[in-house]
Design an enzyme around this catalytic site. Structure first.
Site, PDB file in Angstrom:
ATOM      1  N   ASP A  83     -31.433 -37.779  18.325  1.00  0.00           N
ATOM      2  CA  ASP A  83     -33.094 -37.908  18.046  1.00  0.00           C
ATOM      3  C   ASP A  83     -34.089 -37.670  18.381  1.00  0.00           C
ATOM      4  O   ASP A  83     -34.802 -37.336  19.152  1.00  0.00           O
ATOM      5  CB  ASP A  83     -32.684 -39.755  18.347  1.00  0.00           C
ATOM      6  N   GLU A 114     -35.473 -41.492  11.256  1.00  0.00           N
ATOM      7  CA  GLU A 114     -35.210 -42.999  11.188  1.00  0.00           C
ATOM      8  C   GLU A 114     -36.457 -43.265   9.635  1.00  0.00           C
ATOM      9  O   GLU A 114     -37.225 -42.711   9.569  1.00  0.00           O
ATOM     10  CB  GLU A 114     -35.490 -44.006  11.968  1.00  0.00           C
ATOM     11  N   GLU A 181     -27.791 -49.264   9.692  1.00  0.00           N
ATOM     12  CA  GLU A 181     -27.846 -50.185  10.991  1.00  0.00           C
ATOM     13  C   GLU A 181     -27.563 -51.361  10.265  1.00  0.00           C
ATOM     14  O   GLU A 181     -28.824 -51.713  10.251  1.00  0.00           O
ATOM     15  CB  GLU A 181     -28.540 -49.201  12.172  1.00  0.00           C
TER      16      GLU A 181
HETATM   17  N1  LIG Z   1     -28.048 -50.343  24.285  1.00  0.00           N
HETATM   18  C1  LIG Z   1     -28.547 -50.560  22.947  1.00  0.00           C
HETATM   19  N2  LIG Z   1     -27.609 -50.858  22.110  1.00  0.00           N
HETATM   20  C2  LIG Z   1     -27.417 -50.476  20.797  1.00  0.00           C
HETATM   21  O1  LIG Z   1     -27.277 -50.881  20.181  1.00  0.00           O
HETATM   22  C3  LIG Z   1     -29.543 -49.952  20.739  1.00  0.00           C
HETATM   23  C4  LIG Z   1     -29.984 -50.200  21.385  1.00  0.00           C
HETATM   24  N3  LIG Z   1     -29.262 -50.001  23.311  1.00  0.00           N
HETATM   25  N4  LIG Z   1     -31.384 -49.269  21.588  1.00  0.00           N
HETATM   26  C5  LIG Z   1     -31.618 -49.348  20.163  1.00  0.00           C
HETATM   27  C6  LIG Z   1     -31.480 -50.624  19.372  1.00  0.00           C
HETATM   28  C7  LIG Z   1     -31.512 -51.379  19.783  1.00  0.00           C
HETATM   29  N5  LIG Z   1     -30.617 -52.266  19.535  1.00  0.00           N
HETATM   30  C8  LIG Z   1     -30.034 -53.778  18.802  1.00  0.00           C
HETATM   31  C9  LIG Z   1     -30.718 -54.642  19.802  1.00  0.00           C
HETATM   32  C10 LIG Z   1     -30.331 -55.684  19.264  1.00  0.00           C
HETATM   33  C11 LIG Z   1     -29.327 -56.013  18.102  1.00  0.00           C
HETATM   34  C12 LIG Z   1     -29.809 -57.560  18.280  1.00  0.00           C
HETATM   35  O2  LIG Z   1     -29.134 -58.610  19.227  1.00  0.00           O
HETATM   36  N6  LIG Z   1     -28.981 -58.364  17.008  1.00  0.00           N
HETATM   37  C13 LIG Z   1     -29.086 -59.840  16.978  1.00  0.00           C
HETATM   38  C14 LIG Z   1     -29.139 -59.702  15.459  1.00  0.00           C
HETATM   39  C15 LIG Z   1     -30.596 -61.198  14.699  1.00  0.00           C
HETATM   40  C16 LIG Z   1     -30.097 -61.144  13.658  1.00  0.00           C
HETATM   41  O3  LIG Z   1     -31.113 -61.073  12.459  1.00  0.00           O
HETATM   42  O4  LIG Z   1     -30.290 -63.038  13.444  1.00  0.00           O
HETATM   43  C17 LIG Z   1     -26.690 -59.608  16.649  1.00  0.00           C
HETATM   44  O5  LIG Z   1     -27.449 -61.195  16.696  1.00  0.00           O
HETATM   45  O6  LIG Z   1     -26.394 -58.892  16.347  1.00  0.00           O
HETATM   46  C18 LIG Z   1     -29.178 -55.308  17.731  1.00  0.00           C
HETATM   47  C19 LIG Z   1     -29.479 -53.819  17.246  1.00  0.00           C
HETATM   48  C20 LIG Z   1     -29.805 -50.944  18.468  1.00  0.00           C
HETATM   49  N7  LIG Z   1     -29.363 -50.276  19.558  1.00  0.00           N
HETATM   50  C1  LIG Z   2     -27.443 -46.773  17.584  1.00  0.00           C
HETATM   51  C2  LIG Z   2     -27.800 -45.158  17.355  1.00  0.00           C
HETATM   52  C3  LIG Z   2     -27.364 -45.201  16.186  1.00  0.00           C
HETATM   53  C4  LIG Z   2     -29.078 -44.388  17.718  1.00  0.00           C
HETATM   54  O1  LIG Z   2     -30.035 -44.140  16.886  1.00  0.00           O
HETATM   55  C5  LIG Z   2     -29.020 -44.691  19.139  1.00  0.00           C
HETATM   56  O2  LIG Z   2     -28.364 -44.664  19.812  1.00  0.00           O
HETATM   57  O3  LIG Z   2     -30.551 -43.598  19.146  1.00  0.00           O
HETATM   58 MG   LIG Z   3     -31.678 -43.181  17.455  1.00  0.00          MG
END
Ligand SMILES: Nc1nc(=O)c2c([nH]1)NC[C@@H]1CN(c3ccc(C(=O)N[C@@H](CCC(=O)O)C(=O)O)cc3)CN21
Ligand SMILES: CC(C)C(=O)C(=O)O
Ligand SMILES: [Mg+2]
Length: 264
Positions: A83, A114, A181
Site C-alpha cells: 500500500d 486509494e 471494499e
Molecule cells: N483489522 C482491520 N481490518 C480491516 O478490514 C481494516 C482495518 N483493520 N483497517 C483499515 C480498514 C478499516 N476497515 C473497516 C472497519 C470497519 C468496518 C465496519 O465495521 N463496517 C460496518 C458497516 C456499517 C454500515 O455501513 O452500515 C459493518 O457492519 O461491517 C468496515 C471496514 C477495513 N480495514
Molecule cells: C484491507 C485491505 C484491502 C487494505 O487496504 C489494507 O489491509 O490496508
Molecule cells: Mg490499505
C-alpha cells in the site's frame, strides 16, 4: 513459480479465484507463501494491527517499506503488493513515483493506491514508468475523515454509477487489479463483469469478484474490537494457523467464501 501481474490477469480471465491476505512479517510470509496465498498485501492496515492506531492515516512510507522488506525475504511464490500510505502519493504523480520506487526497492511487485477519478493521472504516470498498480475504491479507509466512518459505499444509484465509471476509468488508465471494499455484492458483480483486463479483489463485496482479501489478524480472529460484517473466523475448527490459512485459500478458490452473510 513466482506469480506475476500477468499470472493474476490470466487467472481472472479463466475464472480462477485469486486469494489475497495481508502480511506484515517474515514468519507469516513463509506460512502464507507455503499455503498458496496468491498475493500478500503489506496493507496500511498495519497501522491498526501492528501499531494500535485507530486509523491508517498515520502510517508512513518507511513503515510500509520496513514491513515489505520483512515479508519479501521469505516469499518465493506469492506476488507482493504494498500500500502507498496516505502521506506518500496524493500530492503529485512525481511523489507517487518516488514512493513507489521506495516500495519496489523494498521488494514490492505492485503498489496499491486509494481513489478513483483523482488518481487517474497518477496511475497513467506510474504504469508508463514500469510500476504495476492496483486501485482501491468503495470504502477507502484513508478517507475515513471525509467519508464519516467505515461505512458501506455505493448504496444510492448515483454512487453506484460513480463507482462503475471509476472502475472502468482505472482500468483504462492501466491498473492491473482493483480492490472493491464494502460495496453491495450486486454492484461488485456488475463492475467485475464490465472489466476486460483488470482483476477485481473484494473485501465485503460479494463472491463474484475475481478474488478476495482479508486482514490476516481478522481471519485468525485475534484482532481485538468490533469485527466488520465481511470478516470470517477461519481458525474455527482448525488446530493450527497453517491450516486456517489453507482453509481460507480453499474457500476463496472454490467460492464458498464469502457467503451472503459476509457480504453487503
Ligand atoms: N483489522 C482491520 N481490518 C480491516 O478490514 C481494516 C482495518 N483493520 N483497517 C483499515 C480498514 C478499516 N476497515 C473497516 C472497519 C470497519 C468496518 C465496519 O465495521 N463496517 C460496518 C458497516 C456499517 C454500515 O455501513 O452500515 C459493518 O457492519 O461491517 C468496515 C471496514 C477495513 N480495514
Ligand atoms: C484491507 C485491505 C484491502 C487494505 O487496504 C489494507 O489491509 O490496508
Ligand atoms: Mg490499505
Amino acid at each position: 513459480m513466482q506469480i506475476t501481474t500477468s499470472t493474476l490477469q490470466n487467472m481472472a480471465k479463466q475464472g480462477q479465484k485469486i486469494a489475497m491476505l495481508t502480511c506484515y512479517d517474515a514468519t507469516f510470509s513463509s506460512v502464507l507463501d507455503e499455503a498458496g496465498v496468491d498475493v500478500m498485501l503489506i496493507g496500511d492496515s498495519l497501522g491498526m494491527v501492528m501499531q494500535g492506531h485507530t486509523s491508517t492515516i498515520p502510517v508512513t512510507l518507511e513503515e510500509v517499506a520496513y514491513h515489505t522488506r520483512c515479508v519479501a525475504r521469505k516469499a518465493t511464490r506469492s506476488l507482493i503488493l504494498a500500500d502507498l500510505p496516505f502521506g506518500a502519493y496524493l500530492e503529485s504523480p512525481q511523489q507517487a513515483m518516488a514512493s513507489s520506487v521506495t516500495l519496489m526497492s523494498a521488494g514490492a511487485h505492485m503498489v496499491k493506491l486509494e481513489g478513483g477519478e483523482h488518481m487517474l493521472e497518477t496511475v497513467r504516470f506510474l504504469v508508463a514508468r514500469g510500476v504495476p498498480v492496483c486501485g482501491h475504491i468503495g470504502l477507502t479507509p484513508q478517507s475515513v475523515n471525509t467519508l464519516g466512518g467505515y461505512k458501506v459505499q455505493g448504496k444510492t444509484d448515483a454512487a453506484a454509477e460513480r463507482l462503475k465509471a471509476e472502475a472502468l476509468a482505472l482500468e483504462a488508465a492501466g491498473v492491473s487489479m482493483i480492490v472493491l471494499e464494502a460495496v453491495p455484492a450486486k454492484l461488485a458483480a456488475e463492475i467485475t463483469a464490465s472489466l476486460t483486463t483488470a482483476a477485481t479483489i473484494g473485501i465485503g463485496a460479494g463472491v463474484d469478484c475475481h478474488g478476495q482479501v482479508l486482514v490476516l489478524q481478522d481471519m485468525l480472529d485475534i484482532y481485538p474490537g468490533k469485527k466488520a460484517r465481511f470478516v470470517k473466523n477461519f481458525m474455527k475448527g482448525q488446530s493450527s494457523i497453517q491450516a486456517a490459512v489453507k482453509a481460507y485459500v480453499n474457500a476463496v478458490k472454490d467460492a464458498s467464501f464469502p457467503t451472503a452473510e459476509n457480504s453487503f
